[in-house]
Design an enzyme around this catalytic site. Structure first.
Site, PDB file in Angstrom:
ATOM      1  CE  LYS A  79      17.036 -37.490  30.999  1.00 21.25           C
ATOM      2  NZ  LYS A  79      17.398 -37.071  29.613  1.00 21.25           N
ATOM      3  CB  SER A 154      16.148 -39.751  27.367  1.00 17.92           C
ATOM      4  OG  SER A 154      17.070 -38.687  27.549  1.00 17.92           O
ATOM      5  CB  SER A 178      17.081 -36.321  25.389  1.00 18.42           C
ATOM      6  OG  SER A 178      17.329 -37.589  24.834  1.00 18.42           O
TER       7      SER A 178
END
Length: 473
Positions: A79, A154, A178
């Site tokens: 990420k 997220s 997330s």
């Protein structure tokens, strides 16, 4: 041998074939890169393509004659809010597009040391603080099930990428859901580790995070198969001295005498439970019973307090420590979302905030006592199927559906307990098939028990990826 495309194999299957020398690291990585180049233009899940470097590393691994790590040659994604040497830790913000990391974060080092190959970096919303993944730097990530479903946030890029076949494992993180939101949205599997389980730190960060953020935020993986968590998480949790509060415990805890007792609840604090969500809970419950678990309906302790305190305390710290940056470098969209967050989850005054942090221990004690009797608790995750893109931009109702109604999520970050999400049903909705996930909460530092239970559910219900791929082609 099998004629299944290599990109479709789970990380466990791929690792076994690489270790047996049936497949080379270069072949495994090339297959994932080819898949990524085929489907990612429509998904925008991987926003930094590292194909060239990945192939160089894969060839070097193939030339290596020593012991192979557990993830030798397994293609993964990272990420964009975590440091990877030479890459921008942009966190979805144009202002940080040139914030280049000089060294790897502990989790990246651990995965690389285990032999993994990073093929790309995945998208996140601004500040990694939305339940949807869109930002002005890289744009929107789409759900491979269709653009009518948000990819979640997220770690939306991670969830979309791994389910579409862009890598066998996807790194993500979770401060208020997330990891679990994208798993639920995309039909993937994850376990949010407990407090201190995975060493965490970004070498590029300019200052230490707030204490509540440090204790609530964790690093983890999103996978297509629950068994892949048993393969990869032991590498993730290896100690790193840069995290002074890491808990150096083995992945596997002591075996429990069976049958393992599981508390079961459908309580949603007045939020109506969609029939498909209720059906998914019943399916998961039946799968666990068939696997030999003992299910008992329970009344969760202090659920209303847990739902309110965790999110409001986090918003208190966020407003104080990140509010100026949100105002200075955030987009109009994200500023409006945070304004609604602060309306629905009002930050505490200082004295009240301190009392809530003190009360956190009492809540944790209540759950510790419950989990001493029921080592696992099966809960809803959201009261309804996953929402559409941009739902959190649609005022009070949008934020309530996207975040407030998912109160089962943030509370376990607040308490530092592990919690997993696994798909338990493929719902036939008017908009098309959509996976529905359930949550399993576990004893402190017993992520292994959570994963075992998710495997039992997956073994009966089956993974979601084959259903998705039949739609995608």
């Amino acid at each position: 041998m099998t004629d299944v495309p290599l990109w479709q194999l789970s990380a466990s299957e791929l690792s076994a074939r690489i270790h047996a020398r049936e497949v080379s690291a270069t072949e495994a990585v090339s297959a994932s890169i080819d898949r990524m180049q085929a489907v990612n233009p429509d998904l925008n899940a991987v926003v930094v393509d590292l194909s060239e470097a990945a192939l160089i590393r894969a060839r070097a691994l193939d030339a290596h004659s020593g012991d192979k790590g557990p993830l030798h040659g397994v293609p993964i994604t990272i990420k964009i809010n975590v440091d990877q040497v030479g890459q921008a830790t942009s966190n979805g913000l144009p202002a940080l597009k040139d914030w280049i990391a000089a060294e790897d974060a502990p989790l990246v080092k651990n995965l690389l040391d285990a032999g993994a190959v990073v093929i790309g970096r995945t998208n996140t919303p601004e500040f990694s603080f939305r339940i949807d993944t869109d930002n002005p730097l890289h744009g929107r990530t789409h759900n491979p099930w269709g653009k009518h479903i948000s990819a979640g946030g997220s770690s939306g890029g991670a969830g979309s990428a791994v389910m579409a076949g862009c890598g066998a494992l996807a790194h993500g993180n979770d401060i208020a859901g997330s990891l679990r939101f994208p798993a639920a949205a995309n039909g993937a599997v994850t376990v949010k580790p407990g407090l201190g389980r995975v060493p965490a730190w970004n070498p590029s960060q300019a200052a230490e995070r707030g204490m509540l953020s440090q204790s609530m935020s964790v690093q983890g993986l999103i996978t297509r198969s629950a068994r892949d968590l048993h393969l990869a998480m032991p590498a993730m949790i290896r100690a790193d001295p840069r995290d002074p509060f890491h808990v150096p415990l083995p992945w596997r805890g002591a075996a429990l005498e069976g049958p393992i007792k599981v508390g079961f609840t459908t309580e949603m604090l007045g939020n109506a439970l969609h029939p498909e969500v209720a059906a998914s809970l019943n399916d998961a419950r039946a799968a666990l019973v068939d696997a030999g678990y003992a299910l008992t309906e329970i009344t969760p302790p202090s659920l209303a307090d847990l739902a309110e305190m965790g999110i409001r305390a986090l918003m208190t710290e966020t407003q104080a420590m990140s509010g100026p940056d949100i105002a200075r470098i955030g987009s109009d969209t994200v500023r409006a979302i945070f304004d609604e967050y602060f309306r629905q989850f009002p930050p505490y005054a200082t004295d009240d905030y301190l009392r809530v942090l003190a009360a956190r221990t009492g809540l944790a004690r209540q759950w510790s006592l419950l989990l001493a009797e029921y080592p696992l608790v099966l809960t809803p995750f959201m009261p309804q199927p996953f929402f559409g893109p941009g739902r959190d931009t649609q005022g009070a109702e949008g934020v309530h559906e996207a975040l407030a109604s998912a109160f089962w999520c943030t509370g376990f970050n607040f308490l530092g307990l592990p919690a997993g999400n696994v798909p338990a049903r493929l719902a036939a909705l008017d908009t098309g098939p959509q996976p529905i996930g359930v949550q399993i909460v576990g004893q402190r530092w017993r992520e292994d028990l959570v994963v075992d239970a998710m495997i039992a559910i997956e073994d009966r219900i089956g993974p979601m990826a084959p259903h998705l791929w039949s739609r995608m082609g």
